[in-house]
Design a protein around this motif. Structure first.
Motif, PDB file in Angstrom:
ATOM      1  N   GLN A 126       4.559  72.743   7.233  1.00 14.26           N
ATOM      2  CA  GLN A 126       3.534  72.675   6.196  1.00 14.26           C
ATOM      3  C   GLN A 126       3.370  74.067   5.589  1.00 14.26           C
ATOM      4  N   LYS A 127       3.478  74.150   4.261  1.00 11.83           N
ATOM      5  CA  LYS A 127       3.275  75.438   3.599  1.00 11.83           C
ATOM      6  C   LYS A 127       1.963  75.394   2.816  1.00 11.83           C
ATOM      7  N   PHE A 128       1.148  76.404   3.023  1.00 10.09           N
ATOM      8  CA  PHE A 128      -0.128  76.462   2.311  1.00 10.09           C
ATOM      9  C   PHE A 128      -0.121  77.646   1.352  1.00 10.09           C
ATOM     10  N   GLY A 129      -0.291  77.361   0.073  1.00 18.28           N
ATOM     11  CA  GLY A 129      -0.297  78.397  -0.961  1.00 18.28           C
ATOM     12  C   GLY A 129      -1.615  79.165  -0.974  1.00 18.28           C
ATOM     13  N   GLY A 130      -1.694  80.148  -1.850  1.00 18.23           N
ATOM     14  CA  GLY A 130      -2.820  81.077  -1.892  1.00 18.23           C
ATOM     15  C   GLY A 130      -4.194  80.424  -1.976  1.00 18.23           C
ATOM     16  N   THR A 131      -4.308  79.358  -2.768  1.00 18.46           N
ATOM     17  CA  THR A 131      -5.638  78.743  -2.922  1.00 18.46           C
ATOM     18  C   THR A 131      -6.057  78.007  -1.657  1.00 18.46           C
ATOM     19  N   TYR A 167       1.629  72.491   0.229  1.00 15.61           N
ATOM     20  CA  TYR A 167       0.247  72.266  -0.204  1.00 15.61           C
ATOM     21  C   TYR A 167      -0.153  73.314  -1.235  1.00 15.61           C
ATOM     22  N   THR A 168      -0.697  72.830  -2.376  1.00 14.33           N
ATOM     23  CA  THR A 168      -1.089  73.767  -3.420  1.00 14.33           C
ATOM     24  C   THR A 168      -2.379  73.296  -4.076  1.00 14.33           C
ATOM     25  N   ASP A 169      -2.624  73.730  -5.323  1.00 12.82           N
ATOM     26  CA  ASP A 169      -3.885  73.369  -5.974  1.00 12.82           C
ATOM     27  C   ASP A 169      -3.719  72.253  -7.002  1.00 12.82           C
ATOM     28  N   VAL A 170      -2.544  71.670  -7.102  1.00 11.72           N
ATOM     29  CA  VAL A 170      -2.357  70.465  -7.936  1.00 11.72           C
ATOM     30  C   VAL A 170      -1.828  69.368  -7.013  1.00 11.72           C
ATOM     31  N   ASP A 171      -2.080  68.109  -7.402  1.00 11.42           N
ATOM     32  CA  ASP A 171      -1.715  67.035  -6.474  1.00 11.42           C
ATOM     33  C   ASP A 171      -0.319  66.493  -6.731  1.00 11.42           C
ATOM     34  N   GLY A 172       0.515  67.270  -7.397  1.00 12.92           N
ATOM     35  CA  GLY A 172       1.894  66.844  -7.574  1.00 12.92           C
ATOM     36  C   GLY A 172       2.567  67.626  -8.678  1.00 12.92           C
ATOM     37  N   ILE A 173       3.837  67.263  -8.896  1.00  9.31           N
ATOM     38  CA  ILE A 173       4.571  67.835 -10.026  1.00  9.31           C
ATOM     39  C   ILE A 173       4.196  66.981 -11.234  1.00  9.31           C
ATOM     40  N   TYR A 174       3.854  67.623 -12.300  1.00 13.93           N
ATOM     41  CA  TYR A 174       3.474  66.907 -13.523  1.00 13.93           C
ATOM     42  C   TYR A 174       4.566  67.064 -14.575  1.00 13.93           C
ATOM     43  N   THR A 175       4.447  66.222 -15.621  1.00 13.43           N
ATOM     44  CA  THR A 175       5.447  66.238 -16.685  1.00 13.43           C
ATOM     45  C   THR A 175       5.463  67.560 -17.444  1.00 13.43           C
ATOM     46  N   THR A 176       4.388  68.312 -17.343  1.00 12.48           N
ATOM     47  CA  THR A 176       4.382  69.718 -17.755  1.00 12.48           C
ATOM     48  C   THR A 176       3.198  70.361 -17.057  1.00 12.48           C
ATOM     49  N   ASP A 177       3.025  71.669 -17.184  1.00 13.14           N
ATOM     50  CA  ASP A 177       1.920  72.323 -16.491  1.00 13.14           C
ATOM     51  C   ASP A 177       0.591  71.698 -16.920  1.00 13.14           C
ATOM     52  N   PRO A 178      -0.122  71.048 -15.980  1.00 19.60           N
ATOM     53  CA  PRO A 178      -1.372  70.391 -16.359  1.00 19.60           C
ATOM     54  C   PRO A 178      -2.432  71.368 -16.856  1.00 19.60           C
ATOM     55  N   ARG A 179      -2.241  72.659 -16.569  1.00 25.42           N
ATOM     56  CA  ARG A 179      -3.215  73.633 -17.099  1.00 25.42           C
ATOM     57  C   ARG A 179      -3.062  73.775 -18.611  1.00 25.42           C
ATOM     58  N   MET A 180      -1.841  73.563 -19.104  1.00 26.93           N
ATOM     59  CA  MET A 180      -1.652  73.660 -20.548  1.00 26.93           C
ATOM     60  C   MET A 180      -1.867  72.322 -21.235  1.00 26.93           C
ATOM     61  N   GLY A 232      10.849  77.678 -15.880  1.00 24.95           N
ATOM     62  CA  GLY A 232       9.520  78.274 -16.011  1.00 24.95           C
ATOM     63  C   GLY A 232       8.383  77.582 -15.283  1.00 24.95           C
ATOM     64  N   ALA A 233       8.577  76.362 -14.759  1.00 28.73           N
ATOM     65  CA  ALA A 233       7.473  75.701 -14.050  1.00 28.73           C
ATOM     66  C   ALA A 233       7.306  76.380 -12.696  1.00 28.73           C
ATOM     67  N   LYS A 234       6.310  77.259 -12.565  1.00 22.77           N
ATOM     68  CA  LYS A 234       6.241  78.108 -11.377  1.00 22.77           C
ATOM     69  C   LYS A 234       5.622  77.391 -10.186  1.00 22.77           C
ATOM     70  N   VAL A 235       5.559  76.071 -10.250  1.00 26.15           N
ATOM     71  CA  VAL A 235       4.945  75.322  -9.153  1.00 26.15           C
ATOM     72  C   VAL A 235       5.772  75.432  -7.871  1.00 26.15           C
ATOM     73  N   LEU A 236       7.083  75.601  -7.976  1.00 23.46           N
ATOM     74  CA  LEU A 236       7.940  75.859  -6.805  1.00 23.46           C
ATOM     75  C   LEU A 236       8.891  76.998  -7.162  1.00 23.46           C
TER      76      LEU A 236
HETATM   77  P1  ADP Z   1       0.562  78.273  -4.774  1.00 21.98           P
HETATM   78  O1  ADP Z   1      -0.260  79.496  -4.753  1.00 21.98           O
HETATM   79  O2  ADP Z   1      -0.003  77.146  -3.980  1.00 21.98           O
HETATM   80  O3  ADP Z   1       2.020  78.533  -4.458  1.00 21.98           O
HETATM   81  P2  ADP Z   1       1.219  78.192  -7.599  1.00 21.98           P
HETATM   82  O4  ADP Z   1       0.189  78.753  -8.522  1.00 21.98           O
HETATM   83  O5  ADP Z   1       2.404  79.007  -7.276  1.00 21.98           O
HETATM   84  O6  ADP Z   1       0.474  77.727  -6.271  1.00 21.98           O
HETATM   85  O7  ADP Z   1       1.733  76.786  -8.163  1.00 21.98           O
HETATM   86  C1  ADP Z   1       0.806  75.777  -8.545  1.00 21.98           C
HETATM   87  C2  ADP Z   1       0.574  75.842 -10.053  1.00 21.98           C
HETATM   88  O8  ADP Z   1       1.779  75.534 -10.747  1.00 21.98           O
HETATM   89  C3  ADP Z   1      -0.396  74.817 -10.586  1.00 21.98           C
HETATM   90  O9  ADP Z   1      -1.737  75.272 -10.504  1.00 21.98           O
HETATM   91  C4  ADP Z   1       0.057  74.607 -12.039  1.00 21.98           C
HETATM   92  O10 ADP Z   1      -0.764  75.267 -12.968  1.00 21.98           O
HETATM   93  C5  ADP Z   1       1.449  75.237 -12.088  1.00 21.98           C
HETATM   94  N1  ADP Z   1       2.454  74.365 -12.684  1.00 21.98           N
HETATM   95  C6  ADP Z   1       3.365  74.749 -13.613  1.00 21.98           C
HETATM   96  N2  ADP Z   1       4.125  73.725 -13.999  1.00 21.98           N
HETATM   97  C7  ADP Z   1       3.720  72.641 -13.287  1.00 21.98           C
HETATM   98  C8  ADP Z   1       4.136  71.270 -13.238  1.00 21.98           C
HETATM   99  N3  ADP Z   1       5.120  70.815 -14.007  1.00 21.98           N
HETATM  100  N4  ADP Z   1       3.481  70.451 -12.387  1.00 21.98           N
HETATM  101  C9  ADP Z   1       2.487  70.908 -11.601  1.00 21.98           C
HETATM  102  N5  ADP Z   1       2.046  72.187 -11.606  1.00 21.98           N
HETATM  103  C10 ADP Z   1       2.642  73.049 -12.443  1.00 21.98           C
END
Ligand code: ADP
Ligand code: ASP
Ligand code: MG
Length: 406
Positions: free
Chosen positions: A5-10, A171-184, A206-210
């Motif tokens: 289990q990996k837990f990100g900063g949040t 484990y992060t602060d979004v509940d999955g991979i989205y079709t684009t960054d849900p913040r935008m 550029g999707a920095k989620v992983l």
């Molecule tokens: P952690 O600190 O847990 O590693 P990150 O900030 O590195 O978290 O990654 C999670 C963030 O990635 C989300 O808050 C979201 O804004 C961003 N993000 C960018 N693209 C996507 C995507 N396609 N789906 C989900 N999250 C995305």
């Protein structure tokens, strides 16, 4: 069942969040699973430490920078281990080196060479929980190294592979991979399952989620990833090998990256070897060139335009000015306010006309395309950064990715 289990900063951002994270770990142990944990630094900590170093020097020694930023993860690992112990769970924190992460010596962006963590597996099998600092290892001389921003994802996947886990939960602060960054794009939709190949494009575009390298590793060793939220324990997104049940829409998502700069070297006398001349010194400086366009040569002269990460803009311009003189080119010009937008989808292989549809959407919005590059499963355009939101939202809607309200 064995999991990492990996837990990100949040997920470790405060004492309260650390308790919540301990609840999640405890509940997996209660189900009889063997568990190892990888943590990031408390959110904001890596930036805070880096900023302190930059106050002392614009170019701090990378060995010391690594020694400094690696402490962020040590704090969260120790705190989480304490909390688990106070619940009667045998948990122990390990630095990257203690956990057996050996890397090359390329500070700040080191690559993992091996993970020697048989000792951790023994603990896991005994129902104990190793809590490992993400993002770091040691080189062959014992120097502390770090794996580049977002590197805890890669630590977690590497550990999962080393202990032969069944799955790696991120484990992060979004509940999955989205079709684009849900913040935008708040209307982005959650993807239930995504192939490694598409996720790799998402991450590298550029999707920095992983972190990109975590996806590369997972793909190579077929380690399933479950990206999910530590705030809301719903099913997240599975990143797995491509299979028949995956949707075949033309486009699965839109990625973007603001961290881009564009450089053009103009009117180079055209002859064999000029591309090698231009890109050799850039590669030697450790700079990653991304999109490259060379136009047809006219009257023996050609232009080459390419993009680099914005942080490498100034050193690359320096290199190009020298080369420009050597190669007797006319001039060099650069722009560090460009961005990159990509549409991604394995379905592109079987759907024609995606490029045209993309260019039409951008034309209607009045967005000028500066460069284009494609692969089998993605189309990328370089454009002025100020258009990025407009372009991403318009493409997201046009390709039918907006969430349908129930
Ligand atoms: P952690 O600190 O847990 O590693 P990150 O900030 O590195 O978290 O990654 C999670 C963030 O990635 C989300 O808050 C979201 O804004 C961003 N993000 C960018 N693209 C996507 C995507 N396609 N789906 C989900 N999250 C995305
Ligand atoms: N703490 C590191 C960073 O902020 C590594 C990580 O969180 O994955 O980049
Ligand atoms: Mg991250």
């Amino acid at each position: 069942m064995r999991i990492v289990q990996k837990f990100g900063g949040t997920s470790v951002a405060s004492i309260e969040r650390i308790r919540k994270t301990a609840d999640i770990i405890q509940s997996e142990l209660n189900q009889g699973k063997q568990v190892a944990v990888v943590v990031s630094a408390m959110s904001g900590e890596t930036n805070r430490l880096t900023a302190m170093a930059r106050e002392l020097s614009a170019t701090p020694a990378v060995r010391e920078l690594d020694a400094l930023v690696a402490t962020g993860e040590q704090v969260s690992a120790a705190l989480l281990a304490m909390e688990l112990q106070s619940r009667g769970i045998a948990a122990y924190s390990y630095s990257g080196g203690q956990a057996g992460f050996v890397t090359d010596g390329d500070h700040v962006r080191a690559r993992i060479k091996s993970v020697e963590s048989a000792h951790l597996l023994v603990h896991m099998q005994a129902g104990e929980v190793p809590v490992v600092t993400g993002f770091q290892g040691v080189d062959e001389h014992g120097n502390v190294t770090t794996l580049g921003r977002g590197g805890s994802d890669t630590s977690a996947v590497a550990l999962a592979i080393a202990v032969e886990a069944d799955v790696c939960d991120i484990y992060t602060d979004v509940d999955g991979i989205y079709t684009t960054d849900p913040r935008m794009v708040p209307k982005a939709s959650k993807i239930d399952r995504i192939s490694y190949e598409e996720m790799l494009e998402f991450a590298s575009l550029g999707a920095k989620v992983l972190q990109t390298r975590s996806v590369e590793l997972a793909m190579r060793f077929e380690m399933p990833l479950h990206l999910r939220s530590s705030f809301d324990l719903v099913q997240g997104t599975m990143v797995v090998g491509e299979d028949e049940t995956m949707e075949r829409a033309a486009i699965s998502g839109v990625a973007f990256n603001r961290d881009e700069a564009k450089i053009t070297i103009m009117e180079i006398p055209d002859q064999p070897g000029i591309a090698a001349n231009v890109f050799g010194p850039v590669a030697e400086a450790g700079i990653n060139v991304d999109v490259i366009v060379q136009n047809v040569s006219e009257q023996g002269f050609t232009d080459i335009t390419f993009t680099v990460p914005r942080s490498d803009y100034l050193p690359t311009m320096e290199i190009m000015r020298v080369l420009c003189k050597q190669m007797q080119a006319r001039d060099v010009k650069g722009d560090d306010t460009v961005a990159k937008v990509s549409v991604i989808g394995v379905g592109m292989r079987s759907h024609a006309g995606v490029a045209k549809a993309m260019f039409d959407v951008l034309a209607v919005e009045g967005v000028n395309i500066q460069m284009i590059t494609t692969s089998e499963i993605k189309i990328t355009v370089v454009l002025e950064e100020k258009y990025i939101e407009l372009a991403v939202r318009a493409l997201h809607t046009a390709f039918g990715l907006d969430r349908q309200e129930a």
